[in-house]
Design an enzyme around this catalytic site. Structure first.
Site, short mmCIF file in Angstrom:
data_model
loop_
_atom_site.label_atom_id
_atom_site.label_comp_id
_atom_site.label_asym_id
_atom_site.label_seq_id
_atom_site.Cartn_x
_atom_site.Cartn_y
_atom_site.Cartn_z
N LEU A 14 -89.69 -3.18 -16.20
CA LEU A 14 -91.13 -3.09 -16.46
C LEU A 14 -91.48 -3.84 -17.75
O LEU A 14 -91.89 -3.26 -18.73
CB LEU A 14 -91.58 -1.63 -16.59
CG LEU A 14 -91.61 -0.83 -15.31
CD1 LEU A 14 -92.16 0.57 -15.58
CD2 LEU A 14 -92.46 -1.51 -14.26
N HIS A 15 -91.28 -5.13 -17.73
CA HIS A 15 -91.61 -5.96 -18.89
C HIS A 15 -92.75 -6.89 -18.53
O HIS A 15 -92.87 -7.32 -17.39
CB HIS A 15 -90.39 -6.75 -19.34
CG HIS A 15 -89.27 -5.86 -19.79
ND1 HIS A 15 -89.30 -5.16 -20.97
CD2 HIS A 15 -88.12 -5.50 -19.18
CE1 HIS A 15 -88.21 -4.44 -21.08
NE2 HIS A 15 -87.47 -4.62 -19.99
N ALA A 16 -93.58 -7.19 -19.49
CA ALA A 16 -94.70 -8.14 -19.38
C ALA A 16 -95.51 -8.00 -18.09
O ALA A 16 -96.31 -7.09 -17.96
CB ALA A 16 -94.20 -9.55 -19.58
#
Length: 86
Positions: A14-16
């Site tokens: 769950l990045h960027a």
């Protein structure tokens, strides 16, 4: 209160962009929505909060919602997370 556990399958966790999509989806609901990872809880409508969890592929998280549209919110967020790669 409604909650559901799931394991993140997306390669980047769950990045960027995936976190942004999750926050956008969560913001559509009136319910208070919380993400929980390893005992740490954050507001699912906060991009900084979601990113602070540092969720990686294979991590288990819990989506918890409380309010009038809690069931719909949890279902929509689970669906969004399961389809991040599409």
């Amino acid at each position: 209160m409604t909650e559901k556990k799931l394991t993140i399958q997306h390669p980047s966790g769950l990045h960027a962009r995936p976190a942004s999509l999750l926050v956008q989806e969560a913001s559509k609901f009136e319910s208070k929505i919380t993400l929980v990872k390893a005992g740490k809880e954050v507001d699912a409508k906060s991009l900084l909060g979601v990113m602070s969890l540092a969720v990686k592929q294979g991590d288990e998280i819990t989506i918890r919602a409380e309010g009038a549209d809690a069931e719909q919110a949890v279902s929509a967020l689970v669906e969004r997370l399961e389809n991040l790669g599409e």
